[in-house]
Design an enzyme around this catalytic site. Structure first.
Site, PDB file in Angstrom:
ATOM      1  N   ARG A 131       0.849  -1.184   0.000  1.00 51.31           N
ATOM      2  CA  ARG A 131       0.000   0.000   0.000  1.00 51.31           C
ATOM      3  C   ARG A 131       0.890   1.241   0.000  1.00 51.31           C
ATOM      4  O   ARG A 131       1.958   1.253   0.615  1.00 51.31           O
ATOM      5  CB  ARG A 131      -0.896   0.037   1.249  1.00 51.31           C
ATOM      6  CG  ARG A 131      -2.058  -0.958   1.216  1.00 51.31           C
ATOM      7  CD  ARG A 131      -3.120  -0.568   0.184  1.00 51.31           C
ATOM      8  NE  ARG A 131      -4.266  -1.461   0.161  1.00 51.31           N
ATOM      9  CZ  ARG A 131      -4.417  -2.494  -0.664  1.00 51.31           C
ATOM     10  NH1 ARG A 131      -3.470  -2.786  -1.553  1.00 51.31           N
ATOM     11  NH2 ARG A 131      -5.507  -3.231  -0.625  1.00 51.31           N
ATOM     12  N   HIS A 183      -0.944   0.525  -9.734  1.00 53.93           N
ATOM     13  CA  HIS A 183      -1.596  -0.411  -8.795  1.00 53.93           C
ATOM     14  C   HIS A 183      -2.176  -1.612  -9.554  1.00 53.93           C
ATOM     15  O   HIS A 183      -3.394  -1.830  -9.565  1.00 53.93           O
ATOM     16  CB  HIS A 183      -2.698   0.294  -7.989  1.00 53.93           C
ATOM     17  CG  HIS A 183      -3.067  -0.478  -6.742  1.00 53.93           C
ATOM     18  ND1 HIS A 183      -3.493   0.105  -5.591  1.00 53.93           N
ATOM     19  CD2 HIS A 183      -3.067  -1.828  -6.491  1.00 53.93           C
ATOM     20  CE1 HIS A 183      -3.743  -0.823  -4.671  1.00 53.93           C
ATOM     21  NE2 HIS A 183      -3.492  -2.011  -5.201  1.00 53.93           N
TER      22      HIS A 183
HETATM   23  N1  LIG Z   1      -0.459  -4.078  -5.310  1.00 50.66           N
HETATM   24  C1  LIG Z   1      -1.407  -4.961  -5.457  1.00 50.66           C
HETATM   25  O1  LIG Z   1      -1.911  -5.163  -6.566  1.00 50.66           O
HETATM   26  C2  LIG Z   1      -1.886  -5.769  -4.271  1.00 50.66           C
HETATM   27  C3  LIG Z   1      -2.740  -6.868  -4.503  1.00 50.66           C
HETATM   28  C4  LIG Z   1      -3.111  -7.650  -3.416  1.00 50.66           C
HETATM   29  C5  LIG Z   1      -2.657  -7.341  -2.134  1.00 50.66           C
HETATM   30  N2  LIG Z   1      -1.846  -6.269  -1.937  1.00 50.66           N
HETATM   31  C6  LIG Z   1      -1.344  -5.944  -0.584  1.00 50.66           C
HETATM   32  O2  LIG Z   1      -0.592  -7.061  -0.094  1.00 50.66           O
HETATM   33  C7  LIG Z   1      -0.857  -7.173   1.303  1.00 50.66           C
HETATM   34  C8  LIG Z   1      -0.452  -8.544   1.805  1.00 50.66           C
HETATM   35  O3  LIG Z   1      -1.370  -9.533   1.354  1.00 50.66           O
HETATM   36  P1  LIG Z   1      -1.358 -11.026   1.932  1.00 50.66           P
HETATM   37  O4  LIG Z   1      -2.514 -11.715   1.316  1.00 50.66           O
HETATM   38  O5  LIG Z   1      -0.017 -11.643   1.795  1.00 50.66           O
HETATM   39  O6  LIG Z   1      -1.628 -10.727   3.493  1.00 50.66           O
HETATM   40  P2  LIG Z   1      -1.583 -11.744   4.722  1.00 50.66           P
HETATM   41  O7  LIG Z   1      -1.728 -13.143   4.236  1.00 50.66           O
HETATM   42  O8  LIG Z   1      -2.525 -11.218   5.732  1.00 50.66           O
HETATM   43  O9  LIG Z   1      -0.091 -11.607   5.280  1.00 50.66           O
HETATM   44  C9  LIG Z   1       0.370 -10.468   5.945  1.00 50.66           C
HETATM   45  C10 LIG Z   1       1.775 -10.708   6.488  1.00 50.66           C
HETATM   46  O10 LIG Z   1       2.241  -9.487   7.066  1.00 50.66           O
HETATM   47  C11 LIG Z   1       2.705  -9.744   8.385  1.00 50.66           C
HETATM   48  N3  LIG Z   1       2.495  -8.581   9.256  1.00 50.66           N
HETATM   49  C12 LIG Z   1       1.343  -7.928   9.533  1.00 50.66           C
HETATM   50  N4  LIG Z   1       1.547  -6.921  10.409  1.00 50.66           N
HETATM   51  C13 LIG Z   1       2.874  -6.953  10.695  1.00 50.66           C
HETATM   52  C14 LIG Z   1       3.711  -6.182  11.536  1.00 50.66           C
HETATM   53  N5  LIG Z   1       3.230  -5.181  12.292  1.00 50.66           N
HETATM   54  N6  LIG Z   1       5.023  -6.497  11.605  1.00 50.66           N
HETATM   55  C15 LIG Z   1       5.533  -7.528  10.872  1.00 50.66           C
HETATM   56  N7  LIG Z   1       4.794  -8.305  10.041  1.00 50.66           N
HETATM   57  C16 LIG Z   1       3.485  -8.009   9.956  1.00 50.66           C
HETATM   58  C17 LIG Z   1       1.871 -10.918   8.857  1.00 50.66           C
HETATM   59  O11 LIG Z   1       2.513 -11.540   9.968  1.00 50.66           O
HETATM   60  P3  LIG Z   1       1.891 -12.878  10.652  1.00 50.66           P
HETATM   61  O12 LIG Z   1       2.142 -13.963   9.631  1.00 50.66           O
HETATM   62  O13 LIG Z   1       2.695 -13.048  11.872  1.00 50.66           O
HETATM   63  O14 LIG Z   1       0.435 -12.587  10.870  1.00 50.66           O
HETATM   64  C18 LIG Z   1       1.813 -11.765   7.586  1.00 50.66           C
HETATM   65  O15 LIG Z   1       2.992 -12.553   7.475  1.00 50.66           O
HETATM   66  C19 LIG Z   1      -2.352  -6.851   1.390  1.00 50.66           C
HETATM   67  O16 LIG Z   1      -2.705  -6.454   2.703  1.00 50.66           O
HETATM   68  C20 LIG Z   1      -2.487  -5.714   0.394  1.00 50.66           C
HETATM   69  O17 LIG Z   1      -2.288  -4.484   1.040  1.00 50.66           O
HETATM   70  C21 LIG Z   1      -1.452  -5.480  -2.984  1.00 50.66           C
END
Ligand SMILES: NC(=O)c1ccc[n+]([C@@H]2O[C@H](COP(=O)([O-])OP(=O)(O)OC[C@H]3O[C@@H](n4cnc5c(N)ncnc54)[C@H](OP(=O)(O)O)[C@@H]3O)[C@@H](O)[C@H]2O)c1
Length: 306
Positions: free
Chosen positions: A221, A269
């Site tokens: 983000r 994006h």
């Molecule tokens: N650019 C694009 O087109 C696009 C598309 C889709 C998604 N995204 C972004 O990608 C993000 C990640 O997606 P995802 O599906 O991989 O999410 P996810 O499965 O919820 O994984 C999030 C990861 O971040 C870690 N995390 C969260 N808060 C943290 C903190 N304070 N300190 C350290 N680590 C932290 C979590 O740790 P734990 O494992 O310990 O919980 C987890 O490993 C989404 O939230 C979205 O913003 C972007």
């Protein structure tokens, strides 16, 4: 069963048709103010008025992995917030990150510039051991990206909130291990959710702790990055460059310095798009499980915000 579709920026008709085909027993309509109560909602950036009018929703399905826009709203008390998990996004994210990484590592941007000037020139091969890739966030997307990067034999380190074991990845966790993770990283990939804890996490201090000549890839983000800190670090040579898919304000405003900076590559994006067929299949399967009283993956934990 009644399902409301309330998605800003999505063309409703094909989604409604796909949802009706996948859930023939359900009544599925685009929400309009004053509509009767629904059981489920499929949303993207809905107005607060929609959630206020639908207090009986059992689950709200977000048409994306990131739920930061929704966590700013007041949800119906008993509604579970459900994110898309993977649904065809993780392989797109892996493609995007590997492309940006290899373009930088192999200096294809430099070759493109040379060729444009009719220059036949070689650059010295670089060692992949000198380019450890640090992935912030080892969730659905981060772990898929880690696998893709490993396939090209780059060293991979990862950082998450809770301790993790991911094959082939040196894993760091929590605030205590944040400096060690940064010190080991040369190519930093942000795949964190946007929460109060992670807003502004890419800033002058954190980016200065990376290996010299580091490269930033932000695909999470825009608000993870303190935008005004980036250009001074690039201009000072502390950072070699950045590929950015997300921005504090989207579309990126005309005249924003990121549009023209020679060391910044931007995309609108688009790193991992929501795919209709995969998303509809996932939502339909989850609704069927919920109706049978079974558990589902991808429920957002309100205390963590992701
Ligand atoms: N650019 C694009 O087109 C696009 C598309 C889709 C998604 N995204 C972004 O990608 C993000 C990640 O997606 P995802 O599906 O991989 O999410 P996810 O499965 O919820 O994984 C999030 C990861 O971040 C870690 N995390 C969260 N808060 C943290 C903190 N304070 N300190 C350290 N680590 C932290 C979590 O740790 P734990 O494992 O310990 O919980 C987890 O490993 C989404 O939230 C979205 O913003 C972007």
């Amino acid at each position: 069963m009644k399902i409301h579709f309330c998605c800003t920026d999505f063309k409703a008709e094909p989604w409604i048709a796909a949802l009706r085909a996948a859930l023939p027993q359900a009544e599925i309509e685009v929400w309009t103010p004053g509509a009767p109560p629904g059981d489920y909602a499929v949303v993207w950036a809905p107005p607060q008025a929609f959630l206020d009018e639908q207090p009986q929703l059992k689950a709200v399905f977000n048409l994306g992995a990131g739920v930061d826009a929704l966590t700013q709203l007041k949800l119906p008390l008993d509604a579970r917030l459900v994110r898309l998990d993977d649904a065809g996004m993780s392989v797109q994210m892996a493609e995007y990150v590997v492309h940006a990484l290899i373009r930088h590592f192999r200096e294809f941007d430099g070759y493109e510039a040379d060729v444009a000037q009719g220059k036949w020139s070689f650059r010295k091969p670089r060692l992949r051991e000198d380019f450890p890739v640090g992935i912030m966030g080892l969730g659905v997307l981060g772990q898929r990206v880690a696998r893709a990067v490993q396939a090209f034999e780059f060293p991979v380190v990862g950082w998450s909130r809770s301790p993790k074991q991911v094959p082939g990845v040196r894993c760091y966790a929590g605030a205590g291990q944040w400096p060690d993770f940064l010190a080991e990283t040369r190519v930093l990939v942000c795949l964190l959710p946007l929460t109060d804890e992670t807003r502004g996490i890419l800033n002058r201090d954190s980016l200065s702790r990376l290996r010299p000549g580091a490269y930033l890839i932000n695909v999470a983000r825009g608000a993870h990055l303190v935008e005004e800190d980036l250009i001074p670090l690039l201009d000072a040579g502390q950072l070699a460059g950045a590929t950015l898919d997300v921005f504090r304000q989207e579309p990126l405003p005309a005249g924003h310095p990121f549009w023209r900076h020679p060391k910044i590559t931007i995309t609108p994006h688009t790193a991992a798009r929501t795919l209709r067929d995969e998303s509809v299949a996932q939502i339909a399967a989850k609704i069927a499980r919920l109706e049978r009283g079974e558990s589902i993956a991808g429920i957002v934990d309100p205390s963590k915000g992701y």
